[in-house]
Design a protein around this motif. Structure first.
Motif, PDB file in Angstrom:
ATOM      1  N   ASP A  79     -68.117  15.425  49.177  1.00 30.13           N
ATOM      2  CA  ASP A  79     -68.471  14.612  48.023  1.00 30.13           C
ATOM      3  C   ASP A  79     -67.477  13.472  47.871  1.00 30.13           C
ATOM      4  OD1 ASP A  79     -67.687  14.376  44.819  1.00 30.13           O
ATOM      5  OD2 ASP A  79     -69.840  14.285  45.247  1.00 30.13           O
ATOM      6  N   GLY A  80     -67.977  12.257  47.549  1.00 29.61           N
ATOM      7  CA  GLY A  80     -67.136  11.067  47.504  1.00 29.61           C
ATOM      8  C   GLY A  80     -65.896  11.210  46.649  1.00 29.61           C
ATOM      9  N   ALA A  81     -66.070  11.626  45.382  1.00 29.41           N
ATOM     10  CA  ALA A  81     -64.942  11.724  44.457  1.00 29.41           C
ATOM     11  C   ALA A  81     -63.964  12.811  44.898  1.00 29.41           C
ATOM     12  CB  ALA A  81     -65.452  12.001  43.046  1.00 29.41           C
ATOM     13  N   ARG A  82     -64.477  13.957  45.341  1.00 32.13           N
ATOM     14  CA  ARG A  82     -63.609  15.042  45.760  1.00 32.13           C
ATOM     15  C   ARG A  82     -62.875  14.685  47.047  1.00 32.13           C
ATOM     16  NH1 ARG A  82     -67.377  20.429  44.717  1.00 32.13           N
ATOM     17  NH2 ARG A  82     -67.451  20.260  42.431  1.00 32.13           N
ATOM     18  N   TYR A  83     -63.563  14.000  47.942  1.00 35.54           N
ATOM     19  CA  TYR A  83     -62.917  13.571  49.186  1.00 35.54           C
ATOM     20  C   TYR A  83     -61.757  12.629  48.874  1.00 35.54           C
ATOM     21  CZ  TYR A  83     -62.170  11.043  53.554  1.00 35.54           C
ATOM     22  OH  TYR A  83     -61.598  10.451  54.658  1.00 35.54           O
ATOM     23  N   THR A  84     -61.998  11.636  48.021  1.00 32.02           N
ATOM     24  CA  THR A  84     -60.957  10.680  47.655  1.00 32.02           C
ATOM     25  C   THR A  84     -59.780  11.388  46.996  1.00 32.02           C
ATOM     26  OG1 THR A  84     -62.588   8.911  47.367  1.00 32.02           O
ATOM     27  CG2 THR A  84     -60.443   8.601  46.321  1.00 32.02           C
ATOM     28  N   SER A  85     -60.073  12.342  46.124  1.00 30.03           N
ATOM     29  CA  SER A  85     -59.011  13.092  45.451  1.00 30.03           C
ATOM     30  C   SER A  85     -58.196  13.893  46.455  1.00 30.03           C
ATOM     31  CB  SER A  85     -59.627  14.026  44.405  1.00 30.03           C
ATOM     32  OG  SER A  85     -58.635  14.833  43.801  1.00 30.03           O
ATOM     33  N   ALA A  86     -58.867  14.510  47.434  1.00 27.74           N
ATOM     34  CA  ALA A  86     -58.165  15.300  48.443  1.00 27.74           C
ATOM     35  C   ALA A  86     -57.253  14.424  49.291  1.00 27.74           C
ATOM     36  CB  ALA A  86     -59.172  16.034  49.324  1.00 27.74           C
ATOM     37  N   VAL A  87     -57.722  13.230  49.651  1.00 29.77           N
ATOM     38  CA  VAL A  87     -56.912  12.312  50.448  1.00 29.77           C
ATOM     39  C   VAL A  87     -55.690  11.848  49.659  1.00 29.77           C
ATOM     40  CG1 VAL A  87     -56.854  10.039  51.538  1.00 29.77           C
ATOM     41  CG2 VAL A  87     -58.809  11.539  51.906  1.00 29.77           C
TER      42      VAL A  87
END
Length: 280
Positions: A79-87
Motif C-alpha cells: 500500500d502506498g502510504a504504508r510503503y512510504t512509512s516503512a521506507v
C-alpha cells in the motif's frame, strides 16, 4: 560541535563491474581516511567482498574500513502510504547508524567515504540520509558526490541499445509503481526494483523487453525479445538465480514493438552467462 569540519564523499562505484569505476571515483577514494560499509547480511557478503577488492586494487596508502549492519527493512508493505512509512522508518534507523559512524569513526578534519552501487542519484538513499543527519545538527560535516555508472546505463550498453528513441521520452520507475498502472504514452520504460515480476502482467501489449540481472558481475544474465515470448523464461531464470545466490537485482527496459537499433535483442558476445542468452 568542533570548528574543524569532517568531510564525506559519496562515490558511485558502478553497477558491479570493477572496471566501471571512473578515474574521478579512484581519485576521490584516494582522498578518504575511512570507508563506511553497511553490510547486507550473509546473503550479500559477495558485495562487501567486491568493495574490499576494489579498495585493495586502487589504494596504496593507509585507510580504514568500518562496517556496520544495515538495519532491517519491512518489504511486505505494498500500500502506498504504508510503503512510504516503512521506507522513512528504515531511512531514519539507517541515519542513526551513519550518524554514529561519522561522529565516532571520523575525526574532525578527516575525510570519510560511502561507496554506492551504481549512481548515488538513482534509487539510492545515501544522500537523503546525509541530509537528515546534517539537519539534526549533531555533527558538522560537508559532503560531495562523485557520479557512477548506473545499472540503467549498464543495461543499455550490454544490450547495445539506446534508452530513448528519436523524439520520444524515457521513463524510469520502480516496479511497484508500474504495477499500479501501465502508462499509456509513447515513451519507453526502464523498470528497477521489481521484486514481484510486474512484467509478467504486461503481456498482450506488443512490448519488447531488454532484461538483465547482476549486471556487470560474473553472474550477469541477459535476455531480450518480445515480452510475450520471453516473460516465462525470465521468471524461471530469476527463480533459479535467487535460489543459487539468495538474492537478485535486475533491471529491464520495456518498449513498444521490436527495437529498431542495430543489434538490438542480441547482447554482447559472452554476455548471456549460464542462463541468459540472446533472443530475437
Amino acid at each position: 560541535m568542533s570548528e574543524v569540519p569532517r568531510h564525506v564523499l559519496v562515490i558511485g562505484m558502478g553497477a558491479g563491474d570493477p572496471d566501471h569505476l571512473t578515474l574521478a571515483a579512484v581519485k576521490a577514494m584516494r582522498r578518504a581516511d575511512v570507508f563506511f560499509v553497511l553490510g547486507k547480511g550473509r546473503e550479500k557478503e559477495s558485495l562487501t567482498r567486491l568493495r574490499r577488492d576494489i579498495l585493495d586494487e586502487h589504494l596504496t596508502g593507509p585507510y580504514r574500513v568500518v562496517e556496520a549492519e544495515d538495519p532491517w527493512r519491512d518489504r511486505t508493505q505494498d500500500d502506498g502510504a504504508r510503503y512510504t512509512s516503512a521506507v522513512h522508518d528504515w531511512r531514519r534507523r539507517r541515519a542513526d547508524i551513519c550518524e554514529r559512524l561519522i561522529i565516532e569513526e571520523l575525526a574532525p578534519g578527516e575525510c570519510g567515504a560511502f561507496l554506492v552501487w551504481g549512481d548515488p542519484s538513482l534509487y539510492d538513499s545515501t544522500l537523503a540520509i546525509l541530509a537528515d543527519i546534517r539537519g539534526r545538527g549533531t555533527v558538522n560535516f560537508g559532503h560531495e558526490v562523485i557520479p557512477g555508472i548506473s545499472s540503467v546505463s549498464a543495461l543499455a550498453a550490454r544490450h547495445r541499445v539506446t534508452l530513448n528513441r528519436v523524439g520520444r521520452p524515457i521513463r524510469i520507475t520502480p516496479g511497484r509503481r508500474l504495477a499500479q498502472g501501465f502508462p499509456e504514452d509513447d515513451g519507453d520504460i526502464v523498470v528497477m526494483l521489481d521484486g514481484h515480476e510486474t512484467f509478467t502482467h504486461l503481456t498482450g501489449r506488443g512490448l519488447w523487453i531488454h532484461w538483465g540481472a547482476y549486471l556487470g558481475t560474473p553472474d550477469e544474465i541477459l535476455v531480450s525479445g518480445p515480452l510475450d515470448e520471453v516473460a516465462g523464461r525470465i521468471s524461471r531464470l530469476r527463480a533459479e538465480a535467487r535460489e543459487r545466490h539468495g538474492w537478485i537485482m535486475d533491471t529491464y527496459l520495456l518498449r513498444q514493438g521490436r527495437d529498431e537499433a542495430e543489434g538490438a535483442g542480441r547482447p554482447a558476445e559472452g554476455a548471456d552467462g549460464s542462463g541468459g542468452g540472446p533472443l530475437g
